[in-house]
Design a protein around this motif. Sequence first.
Motif, PDB file in Angstrom:
ATOM      1  N   TYR A   1      32.277  50.214 -68.970  1.00 14.72           N
ATOM      2  CA  TYR A   1      31.077  50.952 -68.587  1.00 14.72           C
ATOM      3  C   TYR A   1      29.937  51.293 -69.382  1.00 14.72           C
ATOM      4  O   TYR A   1      28.791  51.084 -69.605  1.00 14.72           O
ATOM      5  CB  TYR A   1      31.354  52.166 -67.668  1.00 14.72           C
ATOM      6  CG  TYR A   1      30.417  53.178 -67.267  1.00 14.72           C
ATOM      7  CD1 TYR A   1      29.255  52.964 -66.841  1.00 14.72           C
ATOM      8  CD2 TYR A   1      30.746  54.506 -67.599  1.00 14.72           C
ATOM      9  CE1 TYR A   1      28.108  53.764 -66.455  1.00 14.72           C
ATOM     10  CE2 TYR A   1      29.929  55.500 -67.093  1.00 14.72           C
ATOM     11  CZ  TYR A   1      28.716  55.190 -66.566  1.00 14.72           C
ATOM     12  OH  TYR A   1      27.635  56.152 -66.001  1.00 14.72           O
ATOM     13  N   GLU A   2      30.580  51.851 -70.785  1.00 13.25           N
ATOM     14  CA  GLU A   2      29.694  52.252 -71.727  1.00 13.25           C
ATOM     15  C   GLU A   2      29.075  51.233 -72.431  1.00 13.25           C
ATOM     16  O   GLU A   2      27.927  51.185 -72.710  1.00 13.25           O
ATOM     17  CB  GLU A   2      30.510  53.051 -73.049  1.00 13.25           C
ATOM     18  CG  GLU A   2      30.916  54.347 -72.479  1.00 13.25           C
ATOM     19  CD  GLU A   2      31.757  55.014 -73.444  1.00 13.25           C
ATOM     20  OE1 GLU A   2      31.560  54.788 -74.885  1.00 13.25           O
ATOM     21  OE2 GLU A   2      32.532  55.827 -73.217  1.00 13.25           O
ATOM     22  N   GLN A   3      29.771  50.029 -72.607  1.00 10.22           N
ATOM     23  CA  GLN A   3      29.019  48.745 -72.882  1.00 10.22           C
ATOM     24  C   GLN A   3      28.081  48.191 -72.139  1.00 10.22           C
ATOM     25  O   GLN A   3      27.017  47.691 -72.622  1.00 10.22           O
ATOM     26  CB  GLN A   3      30.184  47.532 -73.425  1.00 10.22           C
ATOM     27  CG  GLN A   3      31.207  48.079 -74.392  1.00 10.22           C
ATOM     28  CD  GLN A   3      32.072  47.051 -74.446  1.00 10.22           C
ATOM     29  OE1 GLN A   3      31.949  45.855 -74.803  1.00 10.22           O
ATOM     30  NE2 GLN A   3      33.459  47.438 -74.491  1.00 10.22           N
ATOM     31  N   LEU A   4      28.265  48.139 -70.920  1.00 14.71           N
ATOM     32  CA  LEU A   4      27.570  47.907 -69.890  1.00 14.71           C
ATOM     33  C   LEU A   4      25.902  48.743 -69.934  1.00 14.71           C
ATOM     34  O   LEU A   4      24.770  48.106 -70.030  1.00 14.71           O
ATOM     35  CB  LEU A   4      27.786  48.010 -68.583  1.00 14.71           C
ATOM     36  CG  LEU A   4      26.866  47.902 -67.046  1.00 14.71           C
ATOM     37  CD1 LEU A   4      26.324  46.236 -67.198  1.00 14.71           C
ATOM     38  CD2 LEU A   4      27.257  48.346 -66.071  1.00 14.71           C
ATOM     39  N   ILE A   5      26.155  49.860 -69.867  1.00 15.54           N
ATOM     40  CA  ILE A   5      24.741  50.844 -70.168  1.00 15.54           C
ATOM     41  C   ILE A   5      24.333  50.514 -71.492  1.00 15.54           C
ATOM     42  O   ILE A   5      22.979  50.373 -71.571  1.00 15.54           O
ATOM     43  CB  ILE A   5      25.144  52.373 -70.061  1.00 15.54           C
ATOM     44  CG1 ILE A   5      25.739  52.505 -68.791  1.00 15.54           C
ATOM     45  CG2 ILE A   5      23.864  53.244 -70.520  1.00 15.54           C
ATOM     46  CD1 ILE A   5      24.919  52.562 -67.521  1.00 15.54           C
ATOM     47  N   ASP A   6      24.979  50.406 -72.583  1.00 14.49           N
ATOM     48  CA  ASP A   6      24.390  49.842 -73.787  1.00 14.49           C
ATOM     49  C   ASP A   6      23.678  48.343 -73.710  1.00 14.49           C
ATOM     50  O   ASP A   6      22.571  48.475 -74.334  1.00 14.49           O
ATOM     51  CB  ASP A   6      25.452  49.681 -75.085  1.00 14.49           C
ATOM     52  CG  ASP A   6      25.960  51.182 -75.613  1.00 14.49           C
ATOM     53  OD1 ASP A   6      25.273  52.163 -75.047  1.00 14.49           O
ATOM     54  OD2 ASP A   6      27.089  50.803 -76.225  1.00 14.49           O
ATOM     55  N   SER A   7      23.947  47.848 -72.940  1.00 19.76           N
ATOM     56  CA  SER A   7      23.246  46.309 -72.753  1.00 19.76           C
ATOM     57  C   SER A   7      22.000  46.442 -72.180  1.00 19.76           C
ATOM     58  O   SER A   7      20.976  45.509 -72.071  1.00 19.76           O
ATOM     59  CB  SER A   7      24.205  45.372 -71.781  1.00 19.76           C
ATOM     60  OG  SER A   7      24.047  45.882 -70.562  1.00 19.76           O
ATOM     61  N   PHE A   8      21.680  47.843 -71.612  1.00 14.09           N
ATOM     62  CA  PHE A   8      20.298  48.149 -70.885  1.00 14.09           C
ATOM     63  C   PHE A   8      19.057  48.409 -72.008  1.00 14.09           C
ATOM     64  O   PHE A   8      18.110  48.332 -71.572  1.00 14.09           O
ATOM     65  CB  PHE A   8      20.426  49.395 -69.809  1.00 14.09           C
ATOM     66  CG  PHE A   8      21.313  48.952 -68.606  1.00 14.09           C
ATOM     67  CD1 PHE A   8      21.899  47.732 -68.373  1.00 14.09           C
ATOM     68  CD2 PHE A   8      21.491  49.997 -67.760  1.00 14.09           C
ATOM     69  CE1 PHE A   8      22.706  47.710 -67.274  1.00 14.09           C
ATOM     70  CE2 PHE A   8      22.265  49.958 -66.789  1.00 14.09           C
ATOM     71  CZ  PHE A   8      22.934  48.632 -66.373  1.00 14.09           C
ATOM     72  N   ASP A   9      19.696  48.427 -73.372  1.00 15.12           N
ATOM     73  CA  ASP A   9      18.694  48.682 -74.231  1.00 15.12           C
ATOM     74  C   ASP A   9      17.696  49.977 -73.773  1.00 15.12           C
ATOM     75  O   ASP A   9      16.411  49.843 -73.996  1.00 15.12           O
ATOM     76  CB  ASP A   9      17.858  47.497 -74.439  1.00 15.12           C
ATOM     77  CG  ASP A   9      18.803  46.637 -75.411  1.00 15.12           C
ATOM     78  OD1 ASP A   9      19.607  47.031 -76.186  1.00 15.12           O
ATOM     79  OD2 ASP A   9      18.693  45.255 -75.152  1.00 15.12           O
ATOM     80  N   LEU A  10      18.222  51.194 -73.478  1.00 17.41           N
ATOM     81  CA  LEU A  10      17.473  52.108 -73.099  1.00 17.41           C
ATOM     82  C   LEU A  10      16.732  52.754 -74.055  1.00 17.41           C
ATOM     83  O   LEU A  10      17.532  52.757 -75.196  1.00 17.41           O
ATOM     84  CB  LEU A  10      18.261  53.063 -72.107  1.00 17.41           C
ATOM     85  CG  LEU A  10      18.947  52.700 -71.027  1.00 17.41           C
ATOM     86  CD1 LEU A  10      19.919  53.762 -70.530  1.00 17.41           C
ATOM     87  CD2 LEU A  10      17.902  52.080 -69.810  1.00 17.41           C
ATOM     88  N   ASP A  11      15.579  53.281 -73.779  1.00 21.34           N
ATOM     89  CA  ASP A  11      14.730  54.112 -75.023  1.00 21.34           C
ATOM     90  C   ASP A  11      15.509  55.565 -74.993  1.00 21.34           C
ATOM     91  O   ASP A  11      15.318  55.971 -76.211  1.00 21.34           O
ATOM     92  CB  ASP A  11      13.458  54.184 -74.725  1.00 21.34           C
ATOM     93  CG  ASP A  11      12.556  52.762 -74.651  1.00 21.34           C
ATOM     94  OD1 ASP A  11      13.116  52.138 -75.666  1.00 21.34           O
ATOM     95  OD2 ASP A  11      11.684  52.672 -74.107  1.00 21.34           O
ATOM     96  N   GLU A  12      16.058  56.063 -73.967  1.00 23.84           N
ATOM     97  CA  GLU A  12      16.404  57.445 -74.062  1.00 23.84           C
ATOM     98  C   GLU A  12      18.216  57.413 -74.176  1.00 23.84           C
ATOM     99  O   GLU A  12      18.646  56.338 -74.105  1.00 23.84           O
ATOM    100  CB  GLU A  12      16.159  58.170 -72.705  1.00 23.84           C
ATOM    101  CG  GLU A  12      16.742  57.637 -71.441  1.00 23.84           C
ATOM    102  CD  GLU A  12      16.347  56.722 -70.685  1.00 23.84           C
ATOM    103  OE1 GLU A  12      16.603  56.381 -69.473  1.00 23.84           O
ATOM    104  OE2 GLU A  12      15.415  56.165 -71.151  1.00 23.84           O
TER     105      GLU A  12
END
Length: 133
Positions: free
Chosen positions: A32-43
Motif C-alpha cells: 500500500y505504501e509503495q502504491l501511494i508512492d507511485s502517485f508522485d504526490l506533491d504533499e
Amino acid sequence: MFAVKRRINFFDCDPAGIIFFSRLFDFCHSAYEQLIDSFDLDEDYWDNPVYVVPIIHTECDYYRPIKYGDEIEIQLSVSNLKNSSFELTYSLLLNDEKCAVVKTVHVFVNREDWNKMNIPNNIMIGLQRQLAE
C-alpha cells in the motif's frame, strides 16, 4: 493492478515454519505504501497537516501455507472507491497460486476534528487508476 514481490524471511515465520499470520498485514501495508508512492504526490500522504487515513476494517482469508524462502507476489487493486473511503484487495500469490486474500478499508478524516472528508482529487485519480475490473 499494482504488484510487488516479497521474499519470506525466517523471522516472518512461526514455529511451524509457515508465515506468522500478522506478517501478511505488514507485507500488504508495505505494498500500500509503495502504491501511494507511485502517485508522485506533491504533499506528504503519511504526515499530512490536513488529513489522516486510518484503516477502519481488515480481513484475511488463507488458502495455502507460505513458507520461509518463498517469493510471493502481492497484487493490489482498489476494490471499492467512495467519496471519503476506499477498499484495497491484496491477492498474495506463490507461483501463480492464491495463498491469501487481504482486504483493508481506509477512510479520509480531517486531522483536526476527525470528521470524514472527501479524498483529495490527486489521490482520487491515483486510486481510480487501480480500480479492479
